[in-house]
Motif scaffolding. Structure first.
Motif, PDB file in Angstrom:
ATOM      1  N   ASN A  75      53.639  44.520  31.357  1.00 20.45           N
ATOM      2  CA  ASN A  75      54.924  43.835  31.391  1.00 20.45           C
ATOM      3  C   ASN A  75      54.732  42.564  30.575  1.00 20.45           C
ATOM      4  O   ASN A  75      54.130  41.602  31.035  1.00 20.45           O
ATOM      5  CB  ASN A  75      55.313  43.510  32.840  1.00 20.45           C
ATOM      6  N   PHE A  78      54.300  37.634  30.350  1.00 20.12           N
ATOM      7  CA  PHE A  78      53.276  36.969  31.139  1.00 20.12           C
ATOM      8  C   PHE A  78      52.242  36.314  30.217  1.00 20.12           C
ATOM      9  O   PHE A  78      51.080  36.725  30.186  1.00 20.12           O
ATOM     10  CB  PHE A  78      52.627  38.040  32.024  1.00 20.12           C
ATOM     11  N   GLU A  82      49.992  38.772  28.338  1.00 17.77           N
ATOM     12  CA  GLU A  82      50.745  39.696  27.482  1.00 17.77           C
ATOM     13  C   GLU A  82      52.117  39.101  27.266  1.00 17.77           C
ATOM     14  O   GLU A  82      52.791  38.718  28.208  1.00 17.77           O
ATOM     15  CB  GLU A  82      50.870  41.115  28.079  1.00 17.77           C
ATOM     16  N   PHE A 115      57.411  44.940  35.728  1.00 22.10           N
ATOM     17  CA  PHE A 115      56.115  44.796  36.392  1.00 22.10           C
ATOM     18  C   PHE A 115      55.985  45.749  37.578  1.00 22.10           C
ATOM     19  O   PHE A 115      54.947  46.376  37.768  1.00 22.10           O
ATOM     20  CB  PHE A 115      55.875  43.343  36.828  1.00 22.10           C
ATOM     21  N   ALA A 132      47.919  44.127  33.226  1.00 13.79           N
ATOM     22  CA  ALA A 132      49.072  43.227  33.221  1.00 13.79           C
ATOM     23  C   ALA A 132      48.817  41.978  34.058  1.00 13.79           C
ATOM     24  O   ALA A 132      49.650  41.561  34.832  1.00 13.79           O
ATOM     25  CB  ALA A 132      50.290  43.968  33.757  1.00 13.79           C
ATOM     26  N   GLY A 133      47.625  41.404  33.911  1.00 13.92           N
ATOM     27  CA  GLY A 133      47.302  40.258  34.764  1.00 13.92           C
ATOM     28  C   GLY A 133      47.453  40.672  36.211  1.00 13.92           C
ATOM     29  O   GLY A 133      47.902  39.900  37.057  1.00 13.92           O
ATOM     30  N   MET A 134      47.091  41.917  36.479  1.00 15.54           N
ATOM     31  CA  MET A 134      47.370  42.477  37.801  1.00 15.54           C
ATOM     32  C   MET A 134      46.268  42.152  38.807  1.00 15.54           C
ATOM     33  O   MET A 134      45.101  42.445  38.582  1.00 15.54           O
ATOM     34  CB  MET A 134      47.571  43.987  37.722  1.00 15.54           C
ATOM     35  N   THR A 135      46.686  41.534  39.890  1.00 17.09           N
ATOM     36  CA  THR A 135      45.766  41.139  40.947  1.00 17.09           C
ATOM     37  C   THR A 135      45.370  42.344  41.798  1.00 17.09           C
ATOM     38  O   THR A 135      46.225  43.141  42.174  1.00 17.09           O
ATOM     39  CB  THR A 135      46.466  40.097  41.847  1.00 17.09           C
ATOM     40  N   ARG A 140      47.794  47.403  46.919  1.00 16.09           N
ATOM     41  CA  ARG A 140      47.802  48.177  45.667  1.00 16.09           C
ATOM     42  C   ARG A 140      46.693  49.219  45.668  1.00 16.09           C
ATOM     43  O   ARG A 140      46.850  50.286  45.075  1.00 16.09           O
ATOM     44  CB  ARG A 140      47.656  47.227  44.475  1.00 16.09           C
ATOM     45  N   GLN A 155      47.595  31.605  42.388  1.00 22.20           N
ATOM     46  CA  GLN A 155      49.036  31.363  42.444  1.00 22.20           C
ATOM     47  C   GLN A 155      49.257  29.864  42.587  1.00 22.20           C
ATOM     48  O   GLN A 155      48.592  29.216  43.395  1.00 22.20           O
ATOM     49  CB  GLN A 155      49.670  32.076  43.646  1.00 22.20           C
ATOM     50  N   GLN A 179      58.493  36.295  40.260  1.00 27.70           N
ATOM     51  CA  GLN A 179      58.732  37.541  39.518  1.00 27.70           C
ATOM     52  C   GLN A 179      58.625  38.682  40.521  1.00 27.70           C
ATOM     53  O   GLN A 179      57.645  38.784  41.271  1.00 27.70           O
ATOM     54  CB  GLN A 179      57.729  37.739  38.377  1.00 27.70           C
ATOM     55  N   THR A 183      52.220  39.182  43.185  1.00 27.81           N
ATOM     56  CA  THR A 183      51.589  38.569  44.352  1.00 27.81           C
ATOM     57  C   THR A 183      52.296  37.261  44.692  1.00 27.81           C
ATOM     58  O   THR A 183      52.339  36.866  45.853  1.00 27.81           O
ATOM     59  CB  THR A 183      50.086  38.335  44.116  1.00 27.81           C
ATOM     60  N   ASP A 222      51.431  32.816  38.738  1.00 26.86           N
ATOM     61  CA  ASP A 222      50.027  32.676  38.355  1.00 26.86           C
ATOM     62  C   ASP A 222      49.803  31.415  37.496  1.00 26.86           C
ATOM     63  O   ASP A 222      50.676  31.043  36.707  1.00 26.86           O
ATOM     64  CB  ASP A 222      49.563  33.909  37.581  1.00 26.86           C
ATOM     65  N   GLU A 246      42.664  34.806  43.201  1.00 30.23           N
ATOM     66  CA  GLU A 246      42.827  36.241  42.996  1.00 30.23           C
ATOM     67  C   GLU A 246      41.944  36.727  41.854  1.00 30.23           C
ATOM     68  O   GLU A 246      41.423  35.926  41.087  1.00 30.23           O
ATOM     69  CB  GLU A 246      44.296  36.543  42.645  1.00 30.23           C
ATOM     70  N   TYR A 248      41.928  39.606  38.618  1.00 34.53           N
ATOM     71  CA  TYR A 248      42.673  40.587  37.826  1.00 34.53           C
ATOM     72  C   TYR A 248      41.741  41.748  37.470  1.00 34.53           C
ATOM     73  O   TYR A 248      40.586  41.538  37.099  1.00 34.53           O
ATOM     74  CB  TYR A 248      43.142  39.988  36.506  1.00 34.53           C
TER      75      TYR A 248
END
Ligand code: ARG
Length: 287
Positions: A75, A78, A82, A115, A132-135, A140, A155, A179, A183, A222, A246, A248
């Motif tokens: 996404n 961010f 990205e 996202f 995607a800077g995903m925690t 998940r 955060q 968003q 998280t 973030d 967190e 990523y």
């Protein structure tokens, strides 16, 4: 996704028209006389054709695409992980994915989607990886597997300079922007019990804009994107106290241990060689 597919298609079209220089004038002129919608459709169809051709060509390049295509769902809202830069999607995650794809002898393809659609996209197998800077979170992990983490994050709270919110406790009873599905959304939602209202936006920056317009009181997001948004806009600041720490990582379809192992192998090499740090340093200046 559409945007990125279109961007790829346009890029492919440009390559296509370069190599077919002069040959398509009649076609182009004919298309130009058509109704706008038809023209758009024609162009899109041609672009798709060209995209396929471009893909085929690149499989012939030595060492490239031998292992096929690696599809990355992201996404691109961010920064610095990205984001859109002109017609391109760039950032830390994009460069990490490119470096991994290169190591695996694969060609990277990027899908830019909402996202909260990334995990379903990976889960359904439509995308190979979610980057995607995903925690990494317990929740998940029920739906996807993750690679080893490639960076840590946190955060933070963004407020207007003159805000009376000085720390997390002051979020009680406030309007908090996040968003959707992040998280930040999850942590901010804890404050609902304390009378806060959570406003969920499809892009983090929309939350920041809403705050600058006085529609909401704070944004939880973030740290690194927060730094970018604050540096690009007057009158807002990041509070010192972070809400979370967190990590990523790259999301992969549950049970695809083969891919996780490949990703971890590539990530380890990128860490050892210093390449990963170099990518991060390119986008994040040390404090
Ligand atoms: N780290 C947060 C999360 O995993 C936010 C990620 C948002 N990433 C993005 N590309 N929009 O939920």
């Amino acid at each position: 996704m559409k945007k990125q597919v279109l961007a790829l298609a346009l890029a492919a079209l440009m390559v296509g028209s370069l190599s077919a220089c002069g040959g398509s004038t009649a076609e182009t002129t004919a298309a130009a006389t058509e109704a706008a919608t038809t023209q758009a459709e024609t162009t899109k169809a041609e672009a798709e054709k060209e995209e396929t051709t471009a893909g085929e060509v690149s499989t012939e390049a030595p060492g490239e695409a031998a292992g096929g295509v690696l599809t990355m769902a992201t996404n691109a809202e961010f920064p610095p992980y990205e984001f859109h830069d002109g017609g391109e999607i760039v950032g830390i995650d994009v460069e990490i994915a490119e470096a991994i794809a290169e190591k695996l002898g694969m060609t990277l393809e990027i899908e830019d989607i909402a996202f909260d659609s990334i995990i379903p996209e990976v889960d359904s197998g439509k995308a190979d990886i979610g980057l995607a800077g995903m925690t990494v979170s317990e929740d998940r992990l029920k739906n996807v597997d993750f690679s080893e983490p490639y960076t840590t994050a946190s955060q933070v709270i963004i407020v207007k300079n003159e805000s009376d919110i000085a720390g997390p406790d002051d979020l009680a009873g406030k309007y908090i922007g996040v968003q959707l599905g992040t998280t930040g959304d999850i942590y901010a939602s804890d404050y609902e019990e304390e009378g806060s209202t959570i406003e969920r936006y499809s892009k983090g920056f929309e939350a920041v804009q809403a705050m600058m317009q006085g529609k909401i009181d704070a944004v939880v997001i973030d740290l690194e994107p927060a730094k970018v948004f604050v540096s690009e806009n007057e009158g807002i600041k990041i509070l010192d106290e972070a809400l979370t720490v967190e990590e990523y990582a790259i999301a992969v379809k549950k049970g695809n241990t083969e891919l996780v192992e490949k990703l971890n192998g590539a990530l380890a090499e990128l860490k050892d060689s210093g390449e990963l740090q170099a990518i991060i340093d390119k986008y994040i200046s040390a404090e």
